[in-house]
Design an enzyme around this catalytic site. Structure first.
Site, PDB file in Angstrom:
ATOM      1  N   LYS A 278       0.835  -1.194   0.000  1.00 29.62           N
ATOM      2  CA  LYS A 278       0.000   0.000   0.000  1.00 29.62           C
ATOM      3  C   LYS A 278       0.873   1.248   0.000  1.00 29.62           C
ATOM      4  CE  LYS A 278      -3.984  -1.776   2.581  1.00 29.62           C
ATOM      5  NZ  LYS A 278      -4.988  -1.523   1.540  1.00 29.62           N
ATOM      6  N   ARG A 352     -10.396 -11.490   1.722  1.00 30.83           N
ATOM      7  CA  ARG A 352     -11.185 -12.595   1.148  1.00 30.83           C
ATOM      8  C   ARG A 352     -10.395 -13.902   1.200  1.00 30.83           C
ATOM      9  NH1 ARG A 352     -11.647  -9.250  -4.339  1.00 30.83           N
ATOM     10  NH2 ARG A 352     -11.357  -7.575  -2.836  1.00 30.83           N
TER      11      ARG A 352
HETATM   12  N1  BES Z   1      -8.287  -3.671   4.330  1.00 32.33           N
HETATM   13  C1  BES Z   1      -8.363  -3.265   2.977  1.00 32.33           C
HETATM   14  C2  BES Z   1      -9.645  -2.484   2.685  1.00 32.33           C
HETATM   15  C3  BES Z   1      -9.716  -1.105   3.257  1.00 32.33           C
HETATM   16  C4  BES Z   1      -8.951  -0.082   2.710  1.00 32.33           C
HETATM   17  C5  BES Z   1     -10.564  -0.830   4.288  1.00 32.33           C
HETATM   18  C6  BES Z   1      -9.044   1.191   3.227  1.00 32.33           C
HETATM   19  C7  BES Z   1     -10.672   0.445   4.802  1.00 32.33           C
HETATM   20  C8  BES Z   1      -9.901   1.458   4.280  1.00 32.33           C
HETATM   21  C9  BES Z   1      -8.349  -4.484   2.060  1.00 32.33           C
HETATM   22  O1  BES Z   1      -7.549  -5.512   2.481  1.00 32.33           O
HETATM   23  C10 BES Z   1      -7.814  -4.012   0.746  1.00 32.33           C
HETATM   24  O2  BES Z   1      -6.682  -3.639   0.697  1.00 32.33           O
HETATM   25  N2  BES Z   1      -8.657  -4.045  -0.266  1.00 32.33           N
HETATM   26  C11 BES Z   1      -8.282  -3.610  -1.562  1.00 32.33           C
HETATM   27  C12 BES Z   1      -8.838  -4.601  -2.544  1.00 32.33           C
HETATM   28  C13 BES Z   1      -8.321  -4.409  -3.938  1.00 32.33           C
HETATM   29  C14 BES Z   1      -6.850  -4.741  -3.991  1.00 32.33           C
HETATM   30  C15 BES Z   1      -9.115  -5.313  -4.866  1.00 32.33           C
HETATM   31  C16 BES Z   1      -8.882  -2.230  -1.767  1.00 32.33           C
HETATM   32  O3  BES Z   1      -9.986  -1.968  -1.296  1.00 32.33           O
HETATM   33  O4  BES Z   1      -8.216  -1.419  -2.384  1.00 32.33           O
HETATM   34 MN    MN Z   2      -5.537  -5.313   1.830  1.00 35.41          MN
END
Ligand code: BES
Ligand code: MN
Ligand code: ZN
Length: 508
Positions: A278, A352
């Protein structure tokens, strides 16, 4: 903080502060009218002189009002009759607790006469008051060297009529249990990733198991999970020095052999994104990526405290998502516990991956229903903002029950469609499923992924990415959300059981 339902006449209550209310048109509600009468029209005079008009959120703190025993009267405005929605009532309580804190008040009596909420429902209004007062006095100091001053408010009494007392006392017990669950969920959420690890979550669950006889806790480590073939869950923790955990909490409040309701929580104790790292800004907030797990723990605590006549299983899939040298790489393919293979195209779509194996594990219980709770997608924040939990389900009745429960508990969700049309976004050339479905409808395709593992039972998915914590500034911190919704959902199910038992008793 002690909560209690009391009866009696307002004038004779011995308390540091009694809270009474008036409406926008200056009409004093019964308790305020009683204070007014005892003080020879003191409050009426204040209204007539324009010192308070009853607008929503207005407050006047009065000392030594003549003719009554209470040291202070806090006169609050409830506004117009259409200003009694949950959001107004919540704001009102926030305002009152702020005043109580500022004045260091140690005992208070709420005498709102059932008029603060638009619904004519003493149970609900009382329970909300208990939950919200409690939440407003939560303070985090676990990792500060200087501990917060102890909460001054010791006694919270709620004045009800004699006929409403029984309802109120039920509301109080449920409210305290739910408030404790919310507290637990907030505390776990707020703890940093270097303390709140998968191992720590497991310890907290075990401690809960010690506390309640009806609660049995079992922890699976990496090796046990490997034996079960939970390779997808394990793939997430591979880049981390912290071992992963599957935490299983079994609450047996129902008949032996009665099918359980299962809650499954995403417990990523820190989400760096893994190799699909990230960006740095605000990444600290990914310590909140275990808030689904926290809401499962908090709800199990509330359920055990309320002694609901149900069998409930709480499962937490706990791992830390780090980019270590053993970490899963984009393109890696794993075989899940269900036997389906997954192409991990993005290691940041890890929620997931841990949930799918936990959901397969849930199937072993032959469950009545399964609800998973997860901070799953940033896309959910784009879709629903910070107010509503996303609800996706393979069963309309279950989705409806959660929607209604959230509404009643003032912890609302909103449905998103789980149509088959979305499924093909998960097609992979190299495995049965890809773990990402592209940018469109990110919350839905994440739920589509989970749906591949939940075909055997009634299932709903709650995406709490937008509601689990507040970002930035003074309000930054975990909210404890979905504990109220989930607790209400289970309370509603318990009530059905009680009604059925009642019918049976009559038939016999
Ligand atoms: N934990 C995150 C989702 C999230 C991000 C929750 C910011 C709250 C605030 C999750 O694991 C994630 O990174 N999801 C990605 C999925 C994508 C790579 C398909 C997302 O939401 O960007
Ligand atoms: Mn994630
Ligand atoms: Zn995540």
């Amino acid at each position: 903080m002690d909560f209690e339902i009391i009866n009696g006449s307002v004038e004779t209550l011995k308390t540091e502060c009694i809270v009474v209310a008036l409406s926008a048109d200056g009409i004093l509600y019964p308790s305020a009218a009683a204070v007014d009468k005892a003080s020879n029209g003191y409050l009426t005079e204040l209204v007539n002189s324009g010192d308070i008009s009853g607008k929503a959120g207005e407050q006047l703190l009065l000392f030594k009002v003549p003719g009554i025993q209470a040291r202070r009267v806090l006169l609050v405005g409830l506004g117009k009759s259409d200003e009694r929605k949950d959001r107004h009532y919540r704001k009102l309580v926030k305002g009152i607790t702020a005043t109580l804190k500022k004045s260091g008040i140690t005992s208070v009596v709420f005498a709102l006469d059932g008029c603060a909420s638009y619904r004519d429902d003493i149970y609900r209004e009382t329970r909300q008051l208990v939950e919200w007062v409690s939440a407003d006095f939560y303070q985090y100091d676990e990792t500060k060297s200087k501990k917060a001053d102890p909460v001054k408010l010791e006694s919270v009494q709620i004045l009800l009529t004699e006929e409403d007392t029984e309802l109120g006392e039920g509301a109080l017990l449920d409210g305290v249990a739910i408030a404790n669950g919310v507290d637990t969920a907030r505390e776990l959420g707020n703890l940093p990733g270097n303390i709140c690890t998968p191992t720590y979550l497991a310890e907290r669950a075990e401690a809960l198991g010690e506390e309640f006889d009806e609660l049995t806790v079992k922890i699976l480590g990496d090796e046990e999970m490997a034996e079960l073939g939970m390779n997808s869950l394990l793939a997430v923790g591979k880049g981390s020095a912290q071992p992963s955990r599957l935490i299983v909490m079994e609450y047996n409040g129902g008949e032996a052999g009665e099918k359980p309701h299962v809650l499954v929580g995403k417990g990523i104790t820190f989400d760096t994104g893994g190799i699909s790292l990230k960006p740095g800004a605000g990444m600290d907030e990914m310590k909140f990526d275990m808030c689904g797990a926290a809401s499962v723990l908090g709800t199990m605590e509330a359920v055990a405290e309320m002694q609901l006549p149900l069998n409930v299983v709480g499962i937490i899939a706990a791992a830390e998502n780090m980019p270590g040298s053993q970490a899963t790489k984009p393109g890696d393919i794993v075989t899940t516990m269900s036997g389906q293979t997954v192409e991990i195209l993005n290691t940041d779509a890890e929620g997931r991956l841990v949930l799918c194996d936990a959901l397969t594990y849930a199937g072993r219980y032959n469950p009545e229903t399964v609800v998973d709770i997860a901070t799953l997608t940033g896309a959910c924040i784009i879709a629903l903002g910070h107010h509503a939990t996303g609800i996706l389900s393979n069963d309309e009745d279950l989705a409806g029950a959660l929607l209604d429960a959230g509404d009643f508990a003032a912890d609302r969700g909103w449905p998103l469609p789980l149509w088959d049309e979305f499924q093909e976004q998960l097609d992979s050339n190299f495995a049965d499923i890809a773990n990402i479905g592209g940018r469109p409808a990110g919350t839905i395709t994440a739920a589509c992924f989970l749906s591949r593992f939940t075909k055997e039972y009634r299932w709903a998915h709650l995406d709490i990415a937008g509601v689990a914590w507040n970002s930035g500034g003074k309000e930054k911190g975990a909210t404890g959300r979905c504990v109220p919704m989930l607790s209400q959902y289970l309370l509603d199910l318990a009530e059905q059981v009680e009604v059925e038992d009642h019918h049976h008793a009559h038939e016999e």
